[in-house]
Design a protein around this motif. Structure first.
Motif, PDB file in Angstrom:
ATOM      1  N   ALA A   1       0.913  -1.099   0.006  1.00  0.00           N
ATOM      2  CA  ALA A   1      -0.042  -0.035   0.022  1.00  0.00           C
ATOM      3  C   ALA A   1       0.933   1.412  -0.039  1.00  0.00           C
ATOM      4  O   ALA A   1       1.935   1.129   0.417  1.00  0.00           O
ATOM      5  CB  ALA A   1      -0.896   0.114   1.256  1.00  0.00           C
ATOM      6  N   PRO A   2       0.330   2.414  -0.694  1.00  0.00           N
ATOM      7  CA  PRO A   2       1.244   3.628  -0.548  1.00  0.00           C
ATOM      8  C   PRO A   2       1.503   4.008   0.847  1.00  0.00           C
ATOM      9  O   PRO A   2       0.834   3.834   1.780  1.00  0.00           O
ATOM     10  CB  PRO A   2       0.337   4.594  -1.277  1.00  0.00           C
ATOM     11  CG  PRO A   2      -1.116   3.677  -1.131  1.00  0.00           C
ATOM     12  CD  PRO A   2      -0.938   2.525  -1.165  1.00  0.00           C
ATOM     13  N   LYS A   3       2.684   4.307   1.300  1.00  0.00           N
ATOM     14  CA  LYS A   3       3.133   4.281   2.501  1.00  0.00           C
ATOM     15  C   LYS A   3       2.579   5.807   2.916  1.00  0.00           C
ATOM     16  O   LYS A   3       2.995   6.529   2.337  1.00  0.00           O
ATOM     17  CB  LYS A   3       4.807   4.349   2.711  1.00  0.00           C
ATOM     18  CG  LYS A   3       5.084   4.162   4.253  1.00  0.00           C
ATOM     19  CD  LYS A   3       6.504   3.832   4.274  1.00  0.00           C
ATOM     20  CE  LYS A   3       6.931   4.054   5.719  1.00  0.00           C
ATOM     21  NZ  LYS A   3       6.137   3.604   6.826  1.00  0.00           N
TER      22      LYS A   3
ATOM     23  N   ASN B   1       3.746   9.868   8.800  1.00  0.00           N
ATOM     24  CA  ASN B   1       3.275   9.848   9.965  1.00  0.00           C
ATOM     25  C   ASN B   1       1.856  10.763  10.285  1.00  0.00           C
ATOM     26  O   ASN B   1       0.971  10.332  10.920  1.00  0.00           O
ATOM     27  CB  ASN B   1       4.236  10.498  11.157  1.00  0.00           C
ATOM     28  CG  ASN B   1       4.959   9.333  11.712  1.00  0.00           C
ATOM     29  OD1 ASN B   1       4.365   8.079  11.919  1.00  0.00           O
ATOM     30  ND2 ASN B   1       6.268   9.687  12.351  1.00  0.00           N
ATOM     31  N   PHE B   2       1.806  11.791   9.599  1.00  0.00           N
ATOM     32  CA  PHE B   2       0.640  12.831   9.949  1.00  0.00           C
ATOM     33  C   PHE B   2      -0.733  12.148   9.173  1.00  0.00           C
ATOM     34  O   PHE B   2      -1.482  12.070   9.780  1.00  0.00           O
ATOM     35  CB  PHE B   2       1.174  14.195   9.296  1.00  0.00           C
ATOM     36  CG  PHE B   2       0.027  15.140   9.544  1.00  0.00           C
ATOM     37  CD1 PHE B   2      -0.383  15.943  10.524  1.00  0.00           C
ATOM     38  CD2 PHE B   2      -0.760  15.472   8.381  1.00  0.00           C
ATOM     39  CE1 PHE B   2      -1.412  16.653  10.822  1.00  0.00           C
ATOM     40  CE2 PHE B   2      -1.839  16.404   8.513  1.00  0.00           C
ATOM     41  CZ  PHE B   2      -2.308  17.089   9.513  1.00  0.00           C
ATOM     42  N   GLN B   3      -0.285  11.685   7.852  1.00  0.00           N
ATOM     43  CA  GLN B   3      -1.313  11.044   7.344  1.00  0.00           C
ATOM     44  C   GLN B   3      -1.977   9.944   7.970  1.00  0.00           C
ATOM     45  O   GLN B   3      -3.309   9.734   8.116  1.00  0.00           O
ATOM     46  CB  GLN B   3      -0.964  10.568   5.724  1.00  0.00           C
ATOM     47  CG  GLN B   3      -0.701  11.733   4.909  1.00  0.00           C
ATOM     48  CD  GLN B   3      -0.179  11.405   3.652  1.00  0.00           C
ATOM     49  OE1 GLN B   3       0.742  10.444   3.622  1.00  0.00           O
ATOM     50  NE2 GLN B   3      -0.376  12.122   2.535  1.00  0.00           N
ATOM     51  N   ARG B   4      -1.032   9.276   8.556  1.00  0.00           N
ATOM     52  CA  ARG B   4      -1.160   7.822   9.367  1.00  0.00           C
ATOM     53  C   ARG B   4      -2.218   8.113  10.460  1.00  0.00           C
ATOM     54  O   ARG B   4      -3.434   7.711  10.762  1.00  0.00           O
ATOM     55  CB  ARG B   4      -0.102   7.196   9.727  1.00  0.00           C
ATOM     56  CG  ARG B   4      -0.405   5.908  10.336  1.00  0.00           C
ATOM     57  CD  ARG B   4       1.143   5.257  10.549  1.00  0.00           C
ATOM     58  NE  ARG B   4       0.800   3.688  11.187  1.00  0.00           N
ATOM     59  CZ  ARG B   4       1.194   3.839  12.544  1.00  0.00           C
ATOM     60  NH1 ARG B   4       1.471   4.695  13.231  1.00  0.00           N
ATOM     61  NH2 ARG B   4       0.812   2.615  13.309  1.00  0.00           N
TER      62      ARG B   4
ATOM     63  N   ALA C   1      -8.116   0.174   7.380  1.00  0.00           N
ATOM     64  CA  ALA C   1      -8.077   1.308   6.692  1.00  0.00           C
ATOM     65  C   ALA C   1      -6.531   1.857   6.466  1.00  0.00           C
ATOM     66  O   ALA C   1      -6.079   2.345   5.486  1.00  0.00           O
ATOM     67  CB  ALA C   1      -8.635   2.337   7.727  1.00  0.00           C
ATOM     68  N   LEU C   2      -5.837   1.255   7.327  1.00  0.00           N
ATOM     69  CA  LEU C   2      -4.329   1.355   7.204  1.00  0.00           C
ATOM     70  C   LEU C   2      -3.725   0.506   6.234  1.00  0.00           C
ATOM     71  O   LEU C   2      -2.374   0.907   5.927  1.00  0.00           O
ATOM     72  CB  LEU C   2      -3.680   1.354   8.787  1.00  0.00           C
ATOM     73  CG  LEU C   2      -4.157   2.707   9.649  1.00  0.00           C
ATOM     74  CD1 LEU C   2      -3.765   2.337  11.105  1.00  0.00           C
ATOM     75  CD2 LEU C   2      -4.005   4.007   9.331  1.00  0.00           C
ATOM     76  N   GLY C   3      -4.080  -0.397   6.035  1.00  0.00           N
ATOM     77  CA  GLY C   3      -3.272  -1.534   5.219  1.00  0.00           C
ATOM     78  C   GLY C   3      -2.081  -2.032   6.228  1.00  0.00           C
ATOM     79  O   GLY C   3      -1.087  -2.494   5.570  1.00  0.00           O
TER      80      GLY C   3
END
Lengths: 294, 404
Positions: A209-211, A214-217, A277-279
């Protein structure tokens, strides 16, 4: 013989507040038909302050049932009804320095009696919200009914999944045969016709999955949890994120979620959503575990 | 008053007889040989086993000493018997047993049911008795084995196993009985019966734990559970538990010597205890077939209270007994034996079993008779089913909790 704490023994041999209560205005009669234990909790509530001025009990049950009843009356005396409703079965067990896993249902019965007595005082009808089954996992005190519900709701097929969702089987592993039987039973019901594999199995290594940054996560975690909150709030519960530490996400369950029999299942359900959601694999842990898990 | 504890749980296990212990001791030290060895170390042990086998044979009334197969426990004997009958007669797939057997039989049957075998569980009436017509109707050409206990561990009720064995044979089926509770307490003469297999357990008759016997009638088709060595004539491989077997031999010899005492003096003490309690405690009753039960067992149901609480308070008073309540077993259900007899939940949970041995005394019975009534009264005071002086008017209506 049961490994009862000193406190349990003491409350059994010298129960506090046993017998009928004169002037009781909130009475809760509950029981567990399977176990045969039954409890009548009597409360005397001051109508102006809604304070429990006195409490007593009568119990048909084993040593830990009597000790749990005794502890419950001691805990709630002096509390307001709203405070008393926050008392969880774990609070009762903790007050007694713990109960053997087979006996945790005694503390659950205490909490139910409390809810029933308050409902009786307020002129409401109380309905029991859970069914109790045979104890399967002794390490985490998980019974067959709970495992079967979770297996059904989440279409689980392996012992490992059951352990992830309910904790059952995650300890000494000696109950795996029992869990396999439940899985076999549920899958047999679900299977209505002989079919070929309906869904191709996911590849052994999922497409990368596209990594996320940190902020997006963190945003993703927050969005996922926000989407679930209305469901919990409908049941008068709630959740808040406390800390995110690598794969571990620490949360606080609030309101009716606290001490709910389905607490573990709730956490695991949310965890599954987060993993999707996070893969990536993450663990959802109660904030009380902060600094303890690694 | 509570100086010496009183042990009334002999159906659970018994104290090793001192004569048993002293007979065993040399086999931990100088008599360490393997009975299979060719040298004198082994030879002496082999001779001791032969002697022990003859003593077991005498207690069971077996025709041949080779019909005695030493095992590790009653459960192993039970499993061996049932699995052997299925393997030796593959054309038969039905097992007939009873609803009140020990878990050693019931759990195995549940498992075999999943494997596809047909299990018939005979019910019992209020006094724990079988319906022989139901049994006759269940027997058929597909019946591989009938397994019915000689005497029930909880109520002491004795089943008519000799008669049942005749009927099983007429149907071409094998007959096994779990006689773990009966051996040593009532006279047994197997050579006069048609019983094919019998399980017994050492620790129920003052021998140590970890040794049992499968009686196997000569000519019974048999398949071993454990294969490996030639021990027990190839019927149960594994080096013999020599010390325990020697101990069991002595215990059987002693049981035979005390058989009359067991059925007169022990029975008298049991009857005295039961009558004393029934006279002093309201709303309690003995369970099982009281006119036809083991001489040492009294199982009393105390209504409206729960067994584990009774046991904890008895224990505090220095009295050891056991209960059919759910909470003592760690399961949620009260005893399957009490449920099979249709004892109501409010009484089944309060069943308390007193099981005596030849070591119990008159003075002990007096102490128990004095100790029980206040314990029952104390717990009833806490019970929502109980009023000031007796059960509330209509206990089931006065207290009808919301059940989960």
């Amino acid at each position: 013989m049961w490994d009862y704490s000193e406190k349990v023994r003491e409350h059994f041999f010298n129960p506090r507040n046993a017998g009928l209560l004169d002037g009781a205005n909130g009475i809760g009669d509950v029981g567990s038909i399977k176990c045969g234990d039954a409890l009548r909790l009597m409360l005397k509530v001051d109508p102006d302050s809604e304070k429990i001025v006195d409490a007593s009990f009568q119990t048909f049950g084993c040593g830990s049932a009597i000790a749990s009843s005794s502890a419950l009356t001691e805990i709630v005396k002096g509390m307001t009804l709203d405070e008393a409703l926050k008392v969880s079965n774990q609070d009762i067990a903790d007050y007694l320095d713990g109960l053997p896993p087979e006996k945790m249902h005694c503390s659950v019965m205490g909490r139910e009696a409390l809810q029933a007595a308050v409902a009786n005082y307020r002129g409401e009808a109380w309905k029991d919200d859970h069914e109790e089954g045979a104890l399967i996992c002794k390490c985490f005190a998980i019974d067959a009914v709970l495992i079967e519900e979770v297996v059904r709701a989440n279409s689980l097929t392996t012992v490992e999944q059951v352990a992830h969702f309910t904790k059952a089987g995650g300890g000494c592993a000696s109950c795996h045969e029992g869990i396999e039987e439940i899985l076999a039973r549920v899958s047999k019901e679900a299977c209505t016709a002989p079919t070929a594999a309906t869904k191709p199995l996911p590849p052994a290594t999922p497409a990368a999955a596209p990594k996320l940054t940190n902020f997006q996560r963190i945003r993703k975690i927050e969005e996922t949890v926000e989407a679930i909150r209305p469901m919990l709030q409908r049941d008068h519960g709630d959740i808040e994120i406390v800390e995110i530490d690598g794969k571990n996400i620490y949360v606080n369950l609030k309101g009716a979620c606290v001490g709910c029999m389905m607490e573990a299942a709730t956490l695991n359900g949310i965890q599954t959503k987060l993993v999707e959601a996070l893969g990536e694999f993450v663990r959802l842990l109660p904030a009380a575990m902060l600094g303890k898990a690694h | 008053m509570n100086d010496v504890p009183i042990y009334l749980d002999n159906n659970a296990t018994t104290a090793c007889d001192p004569a048993v212990v002293s007979a065993m001791l040399p086999f931990f030290t100088e008599q360490f040989g393997n009975p299979s060895s060719m040298h004198s170390f082994g030879n002496k042990v082999g001779f001791a086993l032969k002697e022990a086998r003859a003593k077991v044979q005498a207690l069971l009334g077996a025709e041949h000493d080779s019909e005695i197969v030493f095992t590790s426990c009653g459960t192993e004997s039970d499993s061996t018997a049932i699995l052997s009958a299925l393997r030796a007669q593959p054309e038969r797939n039905q097992i007939i047993t009873t609803a009140v057997e020990h878990p050693a039989i019931l759990t195995l049957c549940e498992y075999l049911e999943k494997e596809g075998y047909a299990i018939t569980r005979l019910g019992v009436d209020k006094r724990g008795r079988l319906d022989m017509n139901e049994y006759k109707a269940a027997l058929g050409p597909r019946t591989a084995i009938v397994s019915a206990m000689w005497a029930n561990n909880e109520s002491g009720t004795i089943f008519p196993v000799e008669q049942m064995a005749e009927l099983a044979h007429a149907a071409g089926a094998q007959f096994h009985t779990d006689a773990v509770q009966a051996v040593g307490k009532i006279a047994i003469d197997l050579k006069k019966t048609k019983i094919d297999m019998v399980s017994l357990s050492g620790h129920k008759l003052h021998a140590p734990k970890g040794v049992g016997v499968l009686y196997l009638r000569r000519g019974t088709r048999y398949r071993p559970l454990l294969r490996g060595g030639h021990q027990e004539r190839g019927r149960r491989a594994g080096t013999e538990n020599a010390a325990s077997i020697v101990g069991l031999g002595v215990a059987c010899e002693q049981a035979l010597q005390h058989m009359v005492y067991e059925n007169t003096e022990v029975k008298r003490l049991r009857d005295k205890l039961e009558a004393g309690i029934l006279a002093a405690v309201p709303r309690c009753f003995p369970t099982g077939d009281v006119m036809n039960r083991l001489p040492n067992t009294s199982n009393i149901a105390f209504e409206f209270i729960e067994g584990e609480a009774i046991l904890l308070l008895l224990n505090k008073a220095g009295i050891a007994a056991s209960s059919g309540s759910a909470c003592t077993s760690g399961s949620l259900e009260p005893s399957h034996v009490m449920r099979a007899m249709g004892i109501p939940y409010t009484a089944a949970h309060g069943t308390t079993r007193f099981s005596l041995s030849r070591y119990n005394t008159e003075a002990e019975m007096d102490r128990v008779i004095a100790a029980v009534p206040p314990i029952i009264a104390q717990l009833r005071k806490l019970s929502p089913y109980w009023g000031e002086i007796g059960p509330t008017e209509h206990p089931e209506e006065a207290f009808a909790p919301a059940y989960a």
